[in-house]
Design an enzyme around this catalytic site. Structure first.
Site, PDB file in Angstrom:
ATOM      1  N   SER A 299      20.323 -13.067 -24.038  1.00  0.00           N
ATOM      2  CA  SER A 299      21.900 -13.048 -24.102  1.00  0.00           C
ATOM      3  C   SER A 299      21.995 -11.504 -23.898  1.00  0.00           C
ATOM      4  O   SER A 299      21.687 -10.598 -23.038  1.00  0.00           O
ATOM      5  CB  SER A 299      22.926 -14.325 -24.286  1.00  0.00           C
ATOM      6  OG  SER A 299      24.282 -14.151 -23.792  1.00  0.00           O
ATOM      7  N   ASP A 310      15.977   0.886 -18.749  1.00  0.00           N
ATOM      8  CA  ASP A 310      16.433   0.816 -17.258  1.00  0.00           C
ATOM      9  C   ASP A 310      17.236   1.694 -17.069  1.00  0.00           C
ATOM     10  O   ASP A 310      16.527   2.811 -16.443  1.00  0.00           O
ATOM     11  CB  ASP A 310      17.584  -0.366 -16.627  1.00  0.00           C
ATOM     12  CG  ASP A 310      17.114  -1.580 -15.665  1.00  0.00           C
ATOM     13  OD1 ASP A 310      15.729  -1.984 -16.248  1.00  0.00           O
ATOM     14  OD2 ASP A 310      17.797  -2.236 -15.530  1.00  0.00           O
ATOM     15  N   LYS A 324      18.527 -15.967 -20.755  1.00  0.00           N
ATOM     16  CA  LYS A 324      20.046 -16.272 -20.283  1.00  0.00           C
ATOM     17  C   LYS A 324      20.834 -15.177 -20.016  1.00  0.00           C
ATOM     18  O   LYS A 324      20.986 -14.706 -21.127  1.00  0.00           O
ATOM     19  CB  LYS A 324      19.638 -17.024 -21.765  1.00  0.00           C
ATOM     20  CG  LYS A 324      21.771 -18.076 -21.563  1.00  0.00           C
ATOM     21  CD  LYS A 324      22.540 -17.170 -21.538  1.00  0.00           C
ATOM     22  CE  LYS A 324      23.746 -18.111 -22.026  1.00  0.00           C
ATOM     23  NZ  LYS A 324      25.254 -17.609 -21.669  1.00  0.00           N
TER      24      LYS A 324
END
Length: 440
Positions: A299, A310, A324
């Site tokens: 999460s 990224d 999740k």
């Protein structure tokens, strides 16, 4: 005599029946406009079917149930069949959820989720009964106090494991590599989470930042600790076994290191569920960051790790994360009841999703101890004697002082016990070497 719930449902059906006559005799030009009304008729037929089934249950089920009880069961079944995280919160469950947000409760200290349909330990919380008993990320909980977890909701499982401090809960665990289920008898305690630990790394200008969960104070505490350190040439951000927490804190922590672009986006069906969280001025934008992750990272911790990966601001070391990446919204029905509904999914800066996929590290390293020099004492006798005398004086020094120092410094001994951590520090060292060669 019909109770209130029954009268209300019947009233809705009657009003829909009355409105259905407008569909008679519509011209071809009005066909497009009539589509919403056709959908209303379909809803009416579905409601009629539901009402017939509920009536059959009320009249014929072996145990007598009130219409209110049947309604609650219907709502519960509807939500639990949507996904693993949506569910109906009756008064007890809603009270339990609200108690959770206070940050202190009686339990064993684990976060669980459904993975491949099985109730799975996402991560044990550090220094809690579950952690001390030896539960591990990836353990599948087969039974809780002799109750099977097959088809059990996450909330029901959590409620079974939660309870008064100093009481016992028994778990049957299936663990990969073990020939038969393992039994754990764990004594509950008040769970208080110290979510942030910051230490200097021995013999370097690197800093180790451990975040065990994302509570409402995480970013403030990390920033406060980092400001006390004069020179920082690299940061190891340890998110292993971090099950997540408050989204805003995941975004704010990422903002310490990422100075531009989108950190994470949230996408759902409604306008309110479509949000982009963007970077701001980052005080540590130029400091190399290595992030430690594993199967217990979920999460909010996956959002931070994924955003750093990224945006090319961090190198990820360890193992694949849990996966999740959905958003649950608690919608209150009345003062005592609510529903918890999945309303959106998270997407990382590159557009990829976390849900059921997780994040792969840039460098895969499995847990264990780092190999050490077995000939550590192959030195001259006189040198060895002085060395041992020095070590003896350390043992005889004030223990309290040593304990305080441990909190400030990550020692070589600690590093060599954790090969994932050592690998992260080695990446920082290599980062520094590469940067120095490029600047020449």
């Amino acid at each position: 005599m019909m109770n209130k719930s029954r009268v209300l449902l019947a009233g809705i059906i009657i009003s829909l029946v009355a409105s259905s006559v407008v569909f008679v005799g519509l011209s071809a030009d009005e066909t497009q406009k009539s589509k919403p009304k056709v959908q209303e008729v379909n809803k009416l037929e579905s409601l009629k079917k539901l009402r017939r089934i509920m009536g059959l249950i009320e009249e014929n089920y072996v145990d007598e149930l009130s219409f209110d009880e049947i309604t609650d069961k219907a709502i519960d079944g509807l939500l639990s069949n949507l996904d693993a995280h949506s569910n109906f919160l009756n008064k007890k469950k809603f009270d339990d959820l609200r108690a959770n947000t206070d940050g202190e409760f009686g339990g064993i200290g684990i976060t669980v989720g459904l993975k491949d349909g099985a109730l799975t330990v996402i991560a044990p919380v550090e220094d809690t009964p579950a952690d001390k008993a030896g539960l591990k990320s990836g353990d599948v909980i087969l039974k809780i106090n002799d109750k099977t977890t097959l088809d059990m909701s996450i909330d029901d499982a959590v409620n079974l494991m939660r309870g008064a401090p100093h009481t016992k809960v028994d778990l049957a665990i299936v663990r990969s590599g073990e020939p038969k289920p393992l039994s754990f008898s764990i004594v509950r305690d008040i769970i208080k989470i110290d979510s942030v630990k910051v230490r200097k790394i021995s013999n370097s200008d690197f800093v180790y930042v451990r975040v065990t969960s994302f509570d409402k104070n995480v970013t403030r505490n990390v920033l406060s600790e980092l400001k006390q350190i004069d020179k920082i040439k690299g940061i190891v951000l340890d998110l292993r076994n971090n099950p997540g927490g408050v989204l805003d804190q995941a975004v704010d922590l990422s903002r310490l290191f990422i100075k531009s672009g989108v950190i994470v986006s949230q996408k759902g069906r409604t306008k309110n569920d479509n949000i982009e969280y963007k970077a701001k001025s980052a005080p540590y934008a130029d400091v190399p960051v290595v992030v430690l992750i594993n199967g217990g990272s979920a999460s909010a911790s996956e959002i931070v790790a994924g955003a750093l990966q990224d945006t090319k601001r961090g190198v990820l070391v360890g193992e694949q994360t849990f996966g999740k990446g959905s958003v649950q919204t608690v919608m209150q029905i009345d003062k005592d009841e609510a529903i918890k509904l999945t309303t959106a999914k998270y997407y990382l800066p590159s557009g990829r999703t976390i849900q059921a996929v997780g994040i792969m590290p840039d460098i895969v390293v499995y847990p264990g101890s780092a190999p050490e020099n077995e000939n550590n004492f192959s030195i001259k006798e006189s040198d060895l004697k002085r060395h041992l005398q020095s070590e003896l004086s350390k043992v005889q020094s004030n223990k309290a002082e040593a304990q305080n120092e441990d909190k400030k410094l990550l020692t070589e001994e600690m590093i060599y016990k954790d090969i994932q951590l050592k690998s992260a520090i080695d990446v920082l060292k290599a980062w520094g070497v590469i940067a120095s060669t490029q600047s020449k």
